[in-house]
Structures are given as structure tokens and as C-alpha cells.
Design a protein around this motif. Structure first.
Motif, mmCIF file in Angstrom:
data_model
loop_
_atom_site.group_PDB
_atom_site.id
_atom_site.type_symbol
_atom_site.label_atom_id
_atom_site.label_comp_id
_atom_site.label_asym_id
_atom_site.label_seq_id
_atom_site.Cartn_x
_atom_site.Cartn_y
_atom_site.Cartn_z
ATOM 1 N N SER A 20 0.847 -1.202 0.000
ATOM 2 C CA SER A 20 0.000 0.000 0.000
ATOM 3 C C SER A 20 0.884 1.253 0.000
ATOM 4 C CB SER A 20 -0.880 0.001 1.246
ATOM 5 O OG SER A 20 -0.094 0.266 2.393
ATOM 6 N N GLY A 21 0.280 2.395 -0.291
ATOM 7 C CA GLY A 21 1.020 3.657 -0.310
ATOM 8 C C GLY A 21 1.707 3.946 1.020
ATOM 9 N N PRO A 80 22.058 11.947 10.759
ATOM 10 C CA PRO A 80 21.501 12.662 11.907
ATOM 11 C C PRO A 80 20.344 13.598 11.532
ATOM 12 C CG PRO A 80 23.613 13.608 11.262
ATOM 13 C CD PRO A 80 23.428 12.387 10.430
ATOM 14 N N ILE A 81 20.208 13.877 10.222
ATOM 15 C CA ILE A 81 19.123 14.760 9.768
ATOM 16 C C ILE A 81 18.303 14.010 8.730
ATOM 17 C CG2 ILE A 81 18.561 16.931 8.608
ATOM 18 C CD1 ILE A 81 21.242 18.036 9.653
ATOM 19 N N LEU A 82 16.985 14.069 8.910
ATOM 20 C CA LEU A 82 16.078 13.373 8.001
ATOM 21 C C LEU A 82 15.078 14.396 7.452
ATOM 22 C CD1 LEU A 82 16.119 10.336 7.452
ATOM 23 C CD2 LEU A 82 14.349 10.056 9.183
ATOM 24 N N ILE A 83 14.982 14.485 6.126
ATOM 25 C CA ILE A 83 14.079 15.443 5.493
ATOM 26 C C ILE A 83 13.066 14.673 4.659
ATOM 27 C CG2 ILE A 83 13.916 17.366 3.874
ATOM 28 C CD1 ILE A 83 16.730 18.173 4.623
ATOM 29 N N LEU A 84 11.792 14.920 4.920
ATOM 30 C CA LEU A 84 10.738 14.171 4.236
ATOM 31 C C LEU A 84 9.756 15.134 3.592
ATOM 32 C CD1 LEU A 84 11.211 12.890 7.382
ATOM 33 C CD2 LEU A 84 10.082 10.967 6.242
ATOM 34 N N ASP A 85 9.536 14.986 2.291
ATOM 35 C CA ASP A 85 8.623 15.864 1.548
ATOM 36 C C ASP A 85 7.254 15.202 1.447
ATOM 37 O OD1 ASP A 85 7.454 17.766 -0.058
ATOM 38 O OD2 ASP A 85 9.111 17.850 -1.502
ATOM 39 N N GLU A 86 6.297 15.737 2.181
ATOM 40 C CA GLU A 86 4.903 15.254 2.186
ATOM 41 C C GLU A 86 4.780 13.745 2.439
ATOM 42 O OE1 GLU A 86 1.949 16.922 1.789
ATOM 43 O OE2 GLU A 86 2.508 18.878 0.952
ATOM 44 N N PRO A 87 5.381 13.254 3.518
ATOM 45 C CA PRO A 87 5.273 11.807 3.786
ATOM 46 C C PRO A 87 3.863 11.384 4.198
ATOM 47 C CG PRO A 87 6.263 12.895 5.666
ATOM 48 C CD PRO A 87 6.128 13.942 4.589
ATOM 49 N N LEU A 88 3.022 12.360 4.548
ATOM 50 C CA LEU A 88 1.680 12.028 5.023
ATOM 51 C C LEU A 88 0.623 12.217 3.941
ATOM 52 C CD1 LEU A 88 1.976 13.818 8.495
ATOM 53 C CD2 LEU A 88 2.381 11.411 7.968
ATOM 54 N N ALA A 89 1.065 12.585 2.734
ATOM 55 C CA ALA A 89 0.091 12.813 1.656
ATOM 56 C C ALA A 89 -0.484 11.486 1.185
ATOM 57 C CB ALA A 89 0.767 13.543 0.499
ATOM 58 N N GLY A 90 -1.780 11.427 1.073
ATOM 59 C CA GLY A 90 -2.438 10.265 0.493
ATOM 60 C C GLY A 90 -2.405 9.003 1.347
ATOM 61 N N VAL A 91 -2.162 9.140 2.646
ATOM 62 C CA VAL A 91 -2.262 7.960 3.508
ATOM 63 C C VAL A 91 -3.478 8.115 4.422
ATOM 64 C CG1 VAL A 91 0.249 7.622 3.442
ATOM 65 C CG2 VAL A 91 -0.774 8.829 5.378
ATOM 66 N N ASP A 92 -4.039 6.975 4.847
ATOM 67 C CA ASP A 92 -5.233 7.053 5.704
ATOM 68 C C ASP A 92 -4.829 7.434 7.132
ATOM 69 O OD1 ASP A 92 -4.316 4.741 7.002
ATOM 70 O OD2 ASP A 92 -5.443 3.448 5.633
ATOM 71 N N ALA A 93 -5.839 7.706 7.962
ATOM 72 C CA ALA A 93 -5.581 8.234 9.311
ATOM 73 C C ALA A 93 -4.742 7.264 10.138
ATOM 74 C CB ALA A 93 -6.902 8.535 10.013
ATOM 75 N N ALA A 94 -4.994 5.962 9.999
ATOM 76 C CA ALA A 94 -4.250 4.987 10.800
ATOM 77 C C ALA A 94 -2.776 4.988 10.400
ATOM 78 C CB ALA A 94 -4.850 3.590 10.618
ATOM 79 N N THR A 95 -2.519 5.025 9.084
ATOM 80 C CA THR A 95 -1.140 5.040 8.601
ATOM 81 C C THR A 95 -0.449 6.333 8.997
ATOM 82 O OG1 THR A 95 -1.831 3.686 6.737
ATOM 83 C CG2 THR A 95 0.296 4.779 6.545
ATOM 84 N N GLU A 96 -1.200 7.444 8.938
ATOM 85 C CA GLU A 96 -0.647 8.734 9.356
ATOM 86 C C GLU A 96 -0.149 8.655 10.805
ATOM 87 O OE1 GLU A 96 -2.778 12.457 8.203
ATOM 88 O OE2 GLU A 96 -2.944 12.674 10.388
ATOM 89 N N ALA A 97 -0.956 8.036 11.670
ATOM 90 C CA ALA A 97 -0.566 7.907 13.079
ATOM 91 C C ALA A 97 0.691 7.042 13.213
ATOM 92 C CB ALA A 97 -1.715 7.309 13.893
ATOM 93 N N VAL A 98 0.775 5.989 12.414
ATOM 94 C CA VAL A 98 1.945 5.099 12.461
ATOM 95 C C VAL A 98 3.197 5.853 12.038
ATOM 96 C CG1 VAL A 98 3.018 3.097 11.350
ATOM 97 C CG2 VAL A 98 0.651 2.963 12.157
#
Ligand code: ADP
Ligand code: ADP
Length: 227
Positions: free
Chosen positions: A138-139, A156-174
Motif C-alpha cells: 500500500s502507499g 543525523p538529519i532526516l528530510i521528508l517531503d509530504e510523507p503524510l500525503a495520500g495515507v489514511d488516518a491509521a497510517t498517518e498515526a503510524v
């Protein structure tokens, strides 16, 4: 020094500036959200910091050093447009690609890379999927695999561009819980997101961007509900 220090950055793709006179500081060890509407320049800001887009003016430092000296020390999870995996690729293959940047493309991943990939997958709770085809996930699961790939260099630095786009609420929480764990382990986490309400309870540092910096600082100081 600051995890990320940006000074006087202006970026223009054509006549109109995508970023205008950006001064920015993100201290080490925070989980920072960069928030703004579509077209605000969020992706451009990240790409400029990473040296992928050339600014008209200004300069960037990570932990006091230019990005060219930070090879392998910044994990980057680009915005995920739907990817066609046109040849068989396992989850483990995808994660091992995270080492190529460091080893060079000539080196084949050995037993050590395999072990590290499994360790990175365990960090994101995906160790049971190592042998699966990436295209079958899954996405949200794919997003976790890409985070594992970014963890391969133990940056030591992590950059994420829109990692929460298009995921459901449960996946967002994870994913948010995962990012909090990575921060609590001492990393600086920088996340681009388009929606302030999602990030206000979980992130401890906020940058509001709309071509210019609108506000920046500790979440509790910058965020007020009427924003
Ligand atoms: P965001 O990530 O906040 O949605 P972007 O950084 O993607 O914003 O884009 C900021 C502005 O710059 C937008 O108007 C976008 O169309 C423009 N832009 C982004 N990338 C390019 C490019 N490669 N060439 C021309 N314009 C671009
Ligand atoms: P993002 O959401 O990551 O900013 P987009 O989906 O807006 O990316 O665009 C995908 C690619 O096209 C990116 O590499 C971006 O730099 C580029 N791009 C975005 N807007 C424009 C534009 N107006 N003109 C040319 N290229 C653009």
C-alpha cells in the motif's frame, strides 16, 4: 550549530520568485513541520537546501557545514509521485539502494548491506515485508519503506517531503509515531506538510511558508488556532 541554517535565500524559476529572502533556523533534535499552501515553495525550499535547486542568492548550512560536506549525513525522502516499478524489485532491494549514494553504484550490496536493510526495516516496523515486491504494498507501507531507505546511512538529519500525503488516518498515526521515535533517538526530523492542523499536536517546531517565511519557532509559540 543549527541543524539547518538558511540565509537570504531567493529562488526564481522564471519571472516570479518561488522563494523570497528566506532566513531560517531549525535547531538540532526537533521534529519540525514546514507548512504552507500548494505552490508555497515548500519542495523548492527542501531541494534548495539539498543543493538540487540553485538559488539566485543566499547560502545554506547543515550543522555548520555546506551541503557538499554532508554526504551521507542527510536522509531525504522525496515527494512520492506514483512510481511504476517496471521490473521486479523487492522491498529489501529498495532499502539497500539507500547505501549506493555512499558506496557508489559499482559496489554490489553484500551481507552487511543485507543485514543493515533488515535493521532499517525493523525500525519502521516493516521487517516482515523484506522479500515482498514493493509494487504490492500500500502507499503507506511504501512510504515506510522509503523512510527505511533514508535510514540506511544513519544520518543525523532526516528530510521528508509530504510523507503524510495520500495515507489514511491509521497510517498517518503510524508514520508520525515512527518520526517521533526517530527524533527521540536524537535525529532532527524536517517534514513538509500542507495542513497545519495535522502537525500542530505532534511536531515541536513550526515553519510557516508562503514564498516568504510567515512565522517560525517552537510550535507552542508560533501556533495559534486562528492561524
Ligand atoms: P510546494 O511544494 O509548496 O507546493 P513548489 O516548491 O513545488 O511548492 O513550487 C513553488 C512554485 O514554483 C510553484 O509556483 C511551482 O509551480 C513553481 N515551480 C516548482 N518547480 C518548478 C520548476 N522546476 N520550474 C518552474 N517552476 C517551478
Ligand atoms: P512538488 O509537488 O514536489 O513540488 P510537482 O508535482 O509540483 O512537484 O512537480 C513535479 C516536478 O515538476 C518537480 O520536479 C517540480 O520541480 C517540477 N515543476 C513543478 N511546477 C513546475 C512548473 N510550473 N514548471 C515546470 N516544472 C515544474
Amino acid at each position: 550549530g543549527q541543524a539547518l541554517h538558511i540565509e537570504d535565500i531567493t529562488v526564481s524559476y522564471g519571472a516570479n520568485p518561488a522563494l523570497w529572502d528566506i532566513d531560517l533556523d531549525i535547531p538540532p533534535g526537533v521534529m519540525c513541520a514546514i507548512v504552507g499552501p500548494n505552490g508555497a515553495g515548500k519542495s523548492t525550499l527542501i531541494k534548495t537546501a539539498l543543493g538540487l535547486v540553485r538559488p539566485v542568492a543566499g547560502h545554506v548550512r547543515f550543522l555548520g557545514r555546506p551541503v557538499a560536506q554532508m554526504r551521507g549525513k542527510i536522509g531525504y525522502v522525496p515527494q512520492r509521485h506514483s512510481v511504476d516499478w517496471d521490473f521486479p524489485t523487492t522491498v529489501r532491494d529498495v532499502v539497500e539502494m539507500g547505501l549506493y549514494q555512499q558506496l557508489g553504484w559499482f559496489r554490489r550490496p553484500g551481507a552487511q548491506a543485507h543485514a543493515r536493510a533488515l535493521g532499517a526495516l525493523a525500525e519502521v516496523g516493516m521487517q516482515d515485508y523484506a522479500g515482498r515486491q514493493i509494487s504490492q504494498l500500500s502507499g503507506g507501507q511504501q512510504q515506510r519503506v522509503f523512510i527505511a531507505r533514508a535510514l540506511m546511512q544513519d544520518a543525523p538529519i532526516l528530510i521528508l517531503d509530504e510523507p503524510l500525503a495520500g495515507v489514511d488516518a491509521a497510517t498517518e498515526a503510524v508514520i508520525i509515531a515512527l518520526l517521533q521515535r526517530l527524533r527521540d533517538a536524537g535525529r532532527t526530523i524536517i517534514v513538509v506538510h500542507h495542513d497545519l492542523t495535522t502537525v500542530q499536536s505532534y511536531f515541536d517546531w513550526l515553519v510557516m511558508l508562503n514564498v516568504r517565511i510567515i512565522a517560525q519557532g517552537p510550535m507552542a509559540e508560533v501556533y495559534t488556532p486562528e492561524n
